[in-house]
Design an enzyme around this catalytic site. Structure first.
Site, PDB file in Angstrom:
ATOM      1  N   ASP A 246       0.887  -1.223   0.062  1.00 22.42           N
ATOM      2  CA  ASP A 246       0.018   0.079   0.217  1.00 22.42           C
ATOM      3  C   ASP A 246       0.762   1.122  -0.051  1.00 22.42           C
ATOM      4  OD1 ASP A 246      -2.032   2.047   0.483  1.00 22.42           O
ATOM      5  OD2 ASP A 246      -2.258   1.228   2.423  1.00 22.42           O
ATOM      6  N   HIS A 420      -4.157   4.220   6.694  1.00 22.98           N
ATOM      7  CA  HIS A 420      -3.202   3.937   5.642  1.00 22.98           C
ATOM      8  C   HIS A 420      -1.504   3.979   6.206  1.00 22.98           C
ATOM      9  CE1 HIS A 420      -5.620   3.149   2.226  1.00 22.98           C
ATOM     10  NE2 HIS A 420      -6.402   4.113   2.660  1.00 22.98           N
TER      11      HIS A 420
END
Length: 476
Positions: A246, A420
């Site tokens: 990610d 995130h």
């Protein structure tokens, strides 16, 4: 001694035979030495593992979405005549896509190879990872594997399109390893802004590939456990062929704050806004955030109502499955809270991204059927604007303020933390998994490039770090 006693011809013949036997050993030794020099891929100090020559066919990694963009994530893994799919998301249209409601990946390659596909594996239940599942299952009747909450959200989508009865749905849990033909897929628990999020370790004859999905490292999560760092380390010690990680926050230094920080901010805002009606806008899928709103409302004696179709569906499903907890009578209808004093009301709504038809946007323009904004309202926008949505969020903030409401939004207070990983967490993932190859995913090009730079700083060789492109096949 034996050679000395033999005639000259026999001696020469014996020497030739001995030389033939020794030759392959010398070539092999030379080859290993060459591979060692070429294959140390982790860093210049040789902290990694050498590349081993393999007779196996290559593993093909084919990204069909989620690169150069935030949305419509879809990655295909193909080995010989078998394929698996990871995630199947959607994206929202930009200003140039007039008349378009949503954007899905191109399924052409999957339709052409439908007999090879062993299953669709889901990392988590956000729209950019599951939003296109119904459209794929309309074309391909393949098995779907997802954790409990992710599957519940997929079921809602399939039910809306009358696809639920024919769907092959399989609920898994973190730690499960699912056979998929010659490959197998392992679900590894991670922290994110939605329950039951997992990374995937894809075990193939060519090696293990880890796709993190969306993740962060939260040592004090509000709900659920801590990311399974130990398992990532185990896989790294055994050997990871490639890491797909990610990249959303690759531009942000440090670490992402814990979700608990937001809970403390909510308590302070509820205390300071004791005489007002409180409206909180957030992502409908952020169940952990909704849980903190409920907890703050209970502390300060407020009832909670939800507004917005997706929010209503997710909250109802989360309460049913136990992912949300609220004392009996706390969560009520909008009609019920409209009969209460303003200082006893909290409304949780969609529209944190300024979407034109969302509940908060309709409140700001006076078009909402049940909520009218006044100077007696405190509106909390608990989300980051997705890149490109800043002007929409700004417009909603302006309209709410024109109606007299007090508006608190992320830029000026700690009412949102990302789901995130930032740079320190991304480095930790690289250090634990020690991949031979690194492939950043989930982000615009600038995010992918920054993530590559981090891998190079960690000592990976440039030829083993690559920025993928949509539709381009990577063979490892």
């Amino acid at each position: 001694e034996a050679l000395k006693k033999q005639p000259a011809k026999k001696k020469a013949s014996a020497k030739k035979e001995a030389a033939k036997k020794e030759a392959p050993k010398k070539e092999e030794a030379k080859k290993v030495s060459s591979e060692e020099k070429k294959g140390w891929s982790w860093n210049k100090k040789k902290r990694g593992r050498p590349t081993s020559a393999s007779k196996n066919p290559p593993l093909k990694i084919i990204p069909l979405g989620g690169l150069g963009e935030i949305g419509k994530n879809l990655t295909v893994y193909e080995y010989e005549n078998e394929m698996i799919i990871v995630d199947c998301g959607m994206a929202f249209p930009d200003d140039e896509m007039l008349g378009i409601d949503l954007v899905i990946p191109d399924f052409t390659y999957l339709e052409e190879n439908k007999d090879k596909i062993k299953g669709l594996f889901i990392t988590h239940g956000h729209e950019d990872h599951i939003g296109a599942v119904p459209y794929l299952l309309q074309k391909l009747n393949i098995p779907v594997f997802a954790t409990r909450f992710s599957m519940a959200l997929i079921e809602n989508k399939l039910a809306e399109r009358n696809l639920l009865a024919s769907a092959k749905l399989n609920v898994v849990k973190p730690g499960d390893i699912v056979p998929a033909g010659i490959m197998s897929v392992e679900f590894i628990y991670v922290n994110h802004s939605i329950p039951d999020s997992c990374a995937l370790a894809i075990h193939t004859p060519a090696g293990v590939v880890i796709q993190t999905g969306d993740y962060k490292v939260d040592y004090t999560p509000t709900r659920g456990g801590i990311i399974d760092l130990a398992r990532f380390g185990e896989l790294g010690n055994k050997g990871v062929l490639a890491l797909l990680s990610d990249s959303t926050n690759a531009e942000r230094p440090g670490s992402t704050p814990s979700e608990r920080v937001v809970g403390e901010s909510f308590d302070l805002l509820f205390k300071n806004g004791a005489d007002k009606r409180i409206i909180v806008a957030t992502f409908s899928s952020n169940v952990h955030r909704v849980q903190m709103v409920i907890e703050s409302a209970v502390k300060f004696g407020r009832k909670v109502a939800v507004s917005g179709r997706s929010m209503e569906q997710v909250v109802a499903k989360a309460l049913e499955l136990g992912y949300l907890e609220a004392p009996a009578g706390t969560v009520v209808s909008l009609d019920a809270v409209n009969k209460l004093p303003e200082n006893e009301v909290c409304i949780v709504t969609t529209g944190s991204q300024g979407e034109p038809m969302s509940a908060l946007t309709r409140m700001s323009t006076g078009d909402h059927r049940k909520v009218n904004i006044t100077s007696r309202d405190l509106v909390i926008i608990s989300a980051y604007p997705i890149p490109g949505n800043e002007k929409y969020v700004g417009k909603v903030v302006n309209e709410l303020m024109k109606l007299g409401a007090e508006v608190v939004y992320e830029k000026y207070s700690q009412i949102h933390v990302s789901g995130h990983a930032c740079q320190d967490e991304q480095k930790l993932m690289l250090a634990l998994t020690k991949p031979q190859y690194f492939i950043p995913v989930h982000g615009e090009y600038k995010h992918l490039k920054k993530h590559c730079d981090l891998a190079l700083q960690m000592g990976m060789h440039e030829e083993n770090v690559m920025i993928p492109e949509l539709g381009r096949v990577i063979e490892v």
